[in-house]
Design a protein around this motif. Structure first.
Motif, PDB file in Angstrom:
ATOM      1  N   GLU A   1       3.903   2.228 -12.570  1.00 26.33           N
ATOM      2  CA  GLU A   1       2.897   3.294 -12.461  1.00 26.33           C
ATOM      3  C   GLU A   1       1.594   2.851 -13.144  1.00 26.33           C
ATOM      4  OE1 GLU A   1       6.357   3.774 -12.740  1.00 26.33           O
ATOM      5  OE2 GLU A   1       6.403   5.381 -14.206  1.00 26.33           O
ATOM      6  N   ASP A   2       1.761   2.314 -14.340  1.00 26.00           N
ATOM      7  CA  ASP A   2       0.615   1.832 -15.119  1.00 26.00           C
ATOM      8  C   ASP A   2      -0.170   0.784 -14.345  1.00 26.00           C
ATOM      9  OD1 ASP A   2       0.062   2.912 -17.541  1.00 26.00           O
ATOM     10  OD2 ASP A   2       1.638   1.831 -18.606  1.00 26.00           O
ATOM     11  N   LYS A   3       0.582  -0.153 -13.754  1.00 30.17           N
ATOM     12  CA  LYS A   3      -0.074  -1.273 -13.062  1.00 30.17           C
ATOM     13  C   LYS A   3      -0.867  -0.774 -11.856  1.00 30.17           C
ATOM     14  CE  LYS A   3       3.691  -4.082 -13.430  1.00 30.17           C
ATOM     15  NZ  LYS A   3       4.571  -5.196 -13.222  1.00 30.17           N
ATOM     16  N   VAL A   4      -0.249   0.159 -11.119  1.00 29.41           N
ATOM     17  CA  VAL A   4      -0.928   0.657  -9.907  1.00 29.41           C
ATOM     18  C   VAL A   4      -2.224   1.371 -10.292  1.00 29.41           C
ATOM     19  CG1 VAL A   4      -0.714   2.359  -8.038  1.00 29.41           C
ATOM     20  CG2 VAL A   4       1.119   0.728  -8.472  1.00 29.41           C
ATOM     21  N   VAL A   5      -2.210   2.073 -11.402  1.00 25.16           N
ATOM     22  CA  VAL A   5      -3.423   2.803 -11.804  1.00 25.16           C
ATOM     23  C   VAL A   5      -4.446   1.864 -12.438  1.00 25.16           C
ATOM     24  CG1 VAL A   5      -4.303   4.614 -13.336  1.00 25.16           C
ATOM     25  CG2 VAL A   5      -2.201   4.970 -12.057  1.00 25.16           C
ATOM     26  N   ARG A   6      -3.959   1.002 -13.354  1.00 29.62           N
ATOM     27  CA  ARG A   6      -4.900   0.130 -14.085  1.00 29.62           C
ATOM     28  C   ARG A   6      -5.530  -0.924 -13.187  1.00 29.62           C
ATOM     29  NH1 ARG A   6      -1.531  -1.440 -19.269  1.00 29.62           N
ATOM     30  NH2 ARG A   6      -2.475  -3.465 -18.983  1.00 29.62           N
ATOM     31  N   PHE A   7      -4.760  -1.416 -12.230  1.00 30.78           N
ATOM     32  CA  PHE A   7      -5.283  -2.454 -11.331  1.00 30.78           C
ATOM     33  C   PHE A   7      -5.353  -1.876  -9.915  1.00 30.78           C
ATOM     34  CE2 PHE A   7      -2.678  -4.383 -14.705  1.00 30.78           C
ATOM     35  CZ  PHE A   7      -3.687  -4.998 -15.419  1.00 30.78           C
TER      36      PHE A   7
ATOM     37  N   ALA B   1       0.833  -1.211   0.000  1.00 30.14           N
ATOM     38  CA  ALA B   1       0.000   0.000   0.000  1.00 30.14           C
ATOM     39  C   ALA B   1       0.872   1.268   0.000  1.00 30.14           C
ATOM     40  CB  ALA B   1      -0.918  -0.013   1.203  1.00 30.14           C
ATOM     41  N   LYS B   2       1.990   1.207   0.759  1.00 31.57           N
ATOM     42  CA  LYS B   2       2.851   2.393   0.843  1.00 31.57           C
ATOM     43  C   LYS B   2       3.488   2.701  -0.529  1.00 31.57           C
ATOM     44  CE  LYS B   2       6.654   4.299   3.509  1.00 31.57           C
ATOM     45  NZ  LYS B   2       7.793   3.976   4.367  1.00 31.57           N
ATOM     46  N   THR B   3       3.959   1.628  -1.199  1.00 33.94           N
ATOM     47  CA  THR B   3       4.561   1.820  -2.538  1.00 33.94           C
ATOM     48  C   THR B   3       3.540   2.482  -3.456  1.00 33.94           C
ATOM     49  OG1 THR B   3       5.405  -0.423  -2.160  1.00 33.94           O
ATOM     50  CG2 THR B   3       5.968   0.603  -4.258  1.00 33.94           C
ATOM     51  N   HIS B   4       2.305   1.943  -3.405  1.00 31.56           N
ATOM     52  CA  HIS B   4       1.265   2.433  -4.325  1.00 31.56           C
ATOM     53  C   HIS B   4       0.918   3.893  -4.016  1.00 31.56           C
ATOM     54  CE1 HIS B   4      -0.118  -1.985  -5.161  1.00 31.56           C
ATOM     55  NE2 HIS B   4       1.181  -1.802  -5.283  1.00 31.56           N
ATOM     56  N   GLN B   5       0.946   4.232  -2.729  1.00 34.51           N
ATOM     57  CA  GLN B   5       0.641   5.623  -2.351  1.00 34.51           C
ATOM     58  C   GLN B   5       1.719   6.571  -2.900  1.00 34.51           C
ATOM     59  OE1 GLN B   5      -2.347   6.336  -0.997  1.00 34.51           O
ATOM     60  NE2 GLN B   5      -1.742   8.397  -1.611  1.00 34.51           N
ATOM     61  N   ILE B   6       2.983   6.160  -2.756  1.00 34.14           N
ATOM     62  CA  ILE B   6       4.088   7.007  -3.271  1.00 34.14           C
ATOM     63  C   ILE B   6       3.890   7.216  -4.765  1.00 34.14           C
ATOM     64  CG2 ILE B   6       6.596   7.135  -3.666  1.00 34.14           C
ATOM     65  CD1 ILE B   6       6.899   5.337  -1.108  1.00 34.14           C
ATOM     66  N   ILE B   7       3.534   6.141  -5.457  1.00 30.80           N
ATOM     67  CA  ILE B   7       3.352   6.237  -6.918  1.00 30.80           C
ATOM     68  C   ILE B   7       2.183   7.169  -7.233  1.00 30.80           C
ATOM     69  CG2 ILE B   7       2.665   4.908  -8.981  1.00 30.80           C
ATOM     70  CD1 ILE B   7       4.355   2.561  -7.791  1.00 30.80           C
ATOM     71  N   ARG B   8       1.066   6.955  -6.563  1.00 34.89           N
ATOM     72  CA  ARG B   8      -0.117   7.798  -6.859  1.00 34.89           C
ATOM     73  C   ARG B   8       0.180   9.268  -6.575  1.00 34.89           C
ATOM     74  NH1 ARG B   8      -3.323   3.215  -5.335  1.00 34.89           N
ATOM     75  NH2 ARG B   8      -3.088   3.772  -3.151  1.00 34.89           N
ATOM     76  N   ASP B   9       0.914   9.526  -5.478  1.00 39.45           N
ATOM     77  CA  ASP B   9       1.220  10.918  -5.111  1.00 39.45           C
ATOM     78  C   ASP B   9       2.112  11.609  -6.139  1.00 39.45           C
ATOM     79  OD1 ASP B   9      -0.218  10.584  -2.846  1.00 39.45           O
ATOM     80  OD2 ASP B   9       1.514  10.342  -1.499  1.00 39.45           O
ATOM     81  N   ASN B  10       2.804  10.809  -6.968  1.00 37.42           N
ATOM     82  CA  ASN B  10       3.786  11.414  -7.876  1.00 37.42           C
ATOM     83  C   ASN B  10       3.503  11.155  -9.349  1.00 37.42           C
ATOM     84  OD1 ASN B  10       6.086  12.596  -6.118  1.00 37.42           O
ATOM     85  ND2 ASN B  10       5.529  10.649  -5.139  1.00 37.42           N
ATOM     86  N   LEU B  11       2.283  10.728  -9.639  1.00 40.71           N
ATOM     87  CA  LEU B  11       1.967  10.395 -11.035  1.00 40.71           C
ATOM     88  C   LEU B  11       2.229  11.549 -11.993  1.00 40.71           C
ATOM     89  CD1 LEU B  11      -1.260   8.202 -10.882  1.00 40.71           C
ATOM     90  CD2 LEU B  11       1.024   7.537 -11.636  1.00 40.71           C
ATOM     91  N   ASN B  12       2.023  12.770 -11.504  1.00 42.61           N
ATOM     92  CA  ASN B  12       2.239  13.930 -12.380  1.00 42.61           C
ATOM     93  C   ASN B  12       3.700  14.109 -12.745  1.00 42.61           C
ATOM     94  OD1 ASN B  12       2.885  14.569  -9.741  1.00 42.61           O
ATOM     95  ND2 ASN B  12       2.465  16.743 -10.012  1.00 42.61           N
ATOM     96  N   ARG B  13       4.597  13.375 -12.040  1.00 41.55           N
ATOM     97  CA  ARG B  13       6.028  13.488 -12.335  1.00 41.55           C
ATOM     98  C   ARG B  13       6.547  12.310 -13.188  1.00 41.55           C
ATOM     99  NH1 ARG B  13       9.642  15.065  -7.429  1.00 41.55           N
ATOM    100  NH2 ARG B  13      10.964  15.749  -9.154  1.00 41.55           N
ATOM    101  N   ALA B  14       5.631  11.424 -13.590  1.00 36.55           N
ATOM    102  CA  ALA B  14       6.021  10.291 -14.441  1.00 36.55           C
ATOM    103  C   ALA B  14       5.564  10.571 -15.861  1.00 36.55           C
ATOM    104  CB  ALA B  14       5.382   9.003 -13.932  1.00 36.55           C
ATOM    105  N   PRO B  15       6.436  11.170 -16.678  1.00 36.90           N
ATOM    106  CA  PRO B  15       5.990  11.641 -17.994  1.00 36.90           C
ATOM    107  C   PRO B  15       5.476  10.538 -18.894  1.00 36.90           C
ATOM    108  CG  PRO B  15       8.357  11.889 -17.748  1.00 36.90           C
ATOM    109  CD  PRO B  15       7.853  11.428 -16.442  1.00 36.90           C
ATOM    110  N   MET B  16       6.004   9.311 -18.749  1.00 37.86           N
ATOM    111  CA  MET B  16       5.540   8.229 -19.598  1.00 37.86           C
ATOM    112  C   MET B  16       4.094   7.904 -19.276  1.00 37.86           C
ATOM    113  SD  MET B  16       7.967   7.528 -21.482  1.00 37.86           S
ATOM    114  CE  MET B  16       7.723   5.943 -22.220  1.00 37.86           C
ATOM    115  N   PHE B  17       3.738   8.148 -18.031  1.00 33.31           N
ATOM    116  CA  PHE B  17       2.367   7.848 -17.638  1.00 33.31           C
ATOM    117  C   PHE B  17       1.456   9.045 -17.885  1.00 33.31           C
ATOM    118  CE2 PHE B  17      -1.147   7.826 -14.757  1.00 33.31           C
ATOM    119  CZ  PHE B  17      -1.706   6.604 -15.082  1.00 33.31           C
ATOM    120  N   SER B  18       1.973  10.259 -17.565  1.00 25.77           N
ATOM    121  CA  SER B  18       1.107  11.441 -17.622  1.00 25.77           C
ATOM    122  C   SER B  18       0.768  11.854 -19.048  1.00 25.77           C
ATOM    123  CB  SER B  18       1.779  12.611 -16.898  1.00 25.77           C
ATOM    124  OG  SER B  18       2.967  12.934 -17.582  1.00 25.77           O
TER     125      SER B  18
END
Ligand SMILES: Cc1cc2nc3c(=O)[nH]c(=O)nc-3n(C[C@H](O)[C@H](O)[C@H](O)COP(=O)(O)OP(=O)(O)OC[C@H]3O[C@@H](n4cnc5c(N)ncnc54)[C@H](O)[C@@H]3O)c2cc1C
Length: 633
Positions: A285-291, A253-270
């Protein structure tokens, strides 16, 4: 830059010594053609910029197919692996897959040595920037130092270097994989020559130092205790004795939270980067959002070699800024103190839209020019190598003025992949999956030699001795299947006790050995105990006997479908057909047929947007002989 003609004679030039280029160059050289393999950096020959592993579902079958054709990938991984596992052993033979963890540096070193030792091959460092083209035909390449190399055929395998751009968070710069030189001018030249290029992207995870990892919090993934090899040439005594384990841990859960909090900084995802990414190797990043409902994702912690402390964090591919990658790593069990040796990054690159290619991988736009590997829209070392060997073979055959070599969908996964690419094109990095093959039970991992060695031999890529060995194997398989098909086992105490153990009713009458083997949970070795004087056969022969008998019904069904396919493959479409003259075709079908220019009715049928009604119209048109003159393609 002042240009000069290099005074060396070459028949074939291969640009790029990645996985496609190595196979292409070796195939052409082994077929007797003077071959130049030119690559940006000799220290990156057969370099693995992502996961240091070879094989896996469908991909492992391709490695065996390459080997059966006389290629190098199987032999190279057998010589350099640090762990080998057969995947999906609990499933049917069609989806079993061998996977090896490679020693990344050794893999590179041994392949480079093989290239250096190949008699007709010259390996050289250089950056190709332009094609030499006259009257729609390619005659060579020009490098950034002005060297003009001439040859009768050219194979391009530029991979992810093609106008490559590396992305780590907000940092973006022009680069090939692992900070190598990008290949920019060659891309520009291809565009000028009229090729349509598209942008794809892929990513790689961070690497961490072994000494900073806590393996006690991870699950061990040992290699198989029964070793196997990819190459049919590797002898059992050469199998690695001491394998190195891989490890498994999970995000949380902690890993996923860090990723969600920083999605705007992942250009491949944003979406700041426009290239299309690989659906089957998504970033974390993709996996955390898609699943979003998944509480955790598996991570594989894998050594990059036996003489390095660098470990690959599998399934953690990311384009997050470096500092966020650190935080993400430290949130994972066993990686709390992980020392990041290299950050993960994403790379965006150019791809030649593959419908511009023929089944031989020669381009439709420029004659004698072939392209192979990642630059044709695929993703993966094995996919690249599979195309490389086909392009190299066809380049050599062109020089020899011989008929081209094409693998059909029912002959090899390589055939499935190339047909998919040139017939359907691809809108995303194409990865081979078992589900892409309609004849899965025929295109197995265990029978690649039976399917393809004769072809490799005919091309001059397989020695007479190896071909003889295959003939002997075939004879033994046929003889043993025949023996089991006529040998009757009589009912007695021994077999009835055995059947009782397997919870099967006792025999009243006799049973053919083959029919006993067809029963579930009964193996070839079980049947042997009820027969007199069994022949001594290799494990590989026994495996073929068992699979051929057990799955005979399914195999027969696929063979019937293949017979139908062959009929359609035999129906050639003349090269000079004018589709505008074929009245009644739907508009989409007309456009697609003109774009792809299929060579057979079977290929036309596989084009999306071409319906059965269009096929009927086309067949009637061809049968009526409306085409003035038939020219073979
Ligand atoms: C960051 C990253 C992540 C990846 N992730 C995955 C993944 O998750 N899953 C997966 O299946 N695959 C992944 N891949 C893809 C995998 O690396 C490729 O599929 C494979 O290496 C393709 O082989 P290739 O021979 O086509 O190209 P490459 O291995 O890229 O080799 C191309 C070679 O050509 C040379 N070259 C290029 N242009 C020129 C020129 N103009 N002149 C001379 N030499 C030239 C290059 O230097 C290089 O040596 C990833 C690749 C990268 C870079």
């Amino acid at each position: 830059m002042q240009e000069y003609d290099v005074q060396e004679h070459y028949d074939v030039i291969v640009v790029g010594a990645g996985h496609a280029g190595c196979e292409a160059a070796l195939a052409a050289a082994r077929m007797g053609e003077k071959t130049l393999l030119l690559t940006i950096n000799l220290d990156m020959v057969a370099f693995m910029p992502c996961n240091p592993s070879i094989g896996g579902p469908a991909k492992g079958i391709v490695v065996r197919e390459i080997d059966a054709l006389g290629g190098q990938m199987g032999r190279n991984i057998d010589a350099t692996y640090i762990q080998m596992r057969m995947l999906n052993t609990g499933k049917g033979p069609a989806v079993r897959a061998l996977r090896a963890q490679a020693d990344k540096n050794e893999y590179h070193r041994v392949m480079k040595e093989t290239l250096e030792d190949e008699p007709n091959l010259t390996l050289r460092q250089g950056l190709a920037e332009k094609l030499i083209v006259k009257n729609g035909q390619c005659y060579g390449i020009i490098t950034n130092t002005g060297a003009r190399y001439h040859a009768q055929a050219v194979v391009l395998t530029a991979g992810t270097s093609s106008r490559g751009k590396i992305i780590i968070g907000e940092l973006m710069y022009s680069s090939g994989p692992n900070n190598s030189l990008p290949s920019i001018k060659l891309s520009e030249d291809l565009e000028q020559q009229g090729f349509k290029l598209q942008r794809f992207k892929t990513g790689t995870p961070p690497r961490v130092n072994k000494d900073s990892l806590d393996f006690s919090q991870m699950q061990e993934q040992p290699g198989d205790t029964t070793p196997r090899s990819f190459s049919y040439e590797t002898a059992p005594q050469d199998y690695l004795k001491q394998q190195i384990p891989c490890w498994m841990t999970y995000t949380n859960a902690k890993t996923h939270q860090i990723i969600r909090d920083n999605l705007n900084r992942a250009p491949m995802f944003s979406g700041v980067i426009k290239g299309v990414g690989p659906r089957y190797c998504p970033s974390i990043e993709d996996k955390v959002v898609r699943f979003a409902d998944k509480p955790r994702h598996q991570l594989f912690i894998e050594p990059e070699g036996k003489d390095t402390k660098e470990y690959y964090v599998g399934d953690f591919s990311t384009s997050m800024p470096e500092e966020i990658q650190q935080q993400m790593l430290h949130s994972v069990a066993g990686l709390e103190h992980a020392q990041m040796m290299r950050p993960g990054y994403a790379i965006e690159y150019d791809v030649v839209e593959p419908w511009q290619l023929k089944q031989t991988l020669e381009t439709k736009i420029i004659k004698n020019l072939y392209t192979a590997g990642q630059m044709n829209g695929t993703s993966g070392y094995e996919e690249a190598a599979g195309q490389g060997i086909i392009a190299g073979i066809n380049a050599a055959l062109r020089v020899q003025k011989k008929a081209p070599f094409i693998l059909k969908r029912n002959e090899a996964y390589i055939g499935v992949m190339i047909d998919d690419l040139v017939t359907k094109g691809t809108n995303e990095p194409y990865r081979l999956l078992t589900s892409r093959a309609e004849y899965r039970l025929i295109l197995r991992h265990d029978n690649a030699d039976l399917r393809l060695t004769a072809k490799g031999h005919e091309l001059g890529l397989i020695s007479d001795e190896r071909f003889q060995r295959l003939q002997q194997k075939k004879q033994q398989i046929t003889a043993e299947i025949q023996r089991l098909s006529v040998t009757r086992i009589k009912p007695n105490q021994q077999i009835n006790d055995f059947l009782q153990q397997k919870q099967m009713p006792p025999l009243k009458d006799g049973i053919l050995a083959a029919d006993l083997l067809k029963r579930p949970q009964i193996h070839y070795t079980d049947v042997l105990q009820f027969l007199d004087s069994n022949p001594t056969l290799s494990e590989q022969v026994c495996e073929q006997v068992e699979i051929s008998i057990k799955y005979a019904g399914y195999i027969k069904k696929e063979e019937a479908q293949i017979a139908h396919l062959k009929k359609l493959e035999a129906k050639k479409i003349p090269d000079n057909i004018d589709y505008d003259d074929v009245h009644g075709l739907a508009t989409e079908a007309l456009q697609k047929l003109k774009k792809i220019n299929p060579t057979t009715i079977a290929q036309a049928e596989r084009i999306s947007g071409v319906n059965p009604a269009d096929i009927s119209i086309l067949m009637v048109y061809i049968q009526r002989g409306r085409i003035a003159k038939t020219v073979s393609k």
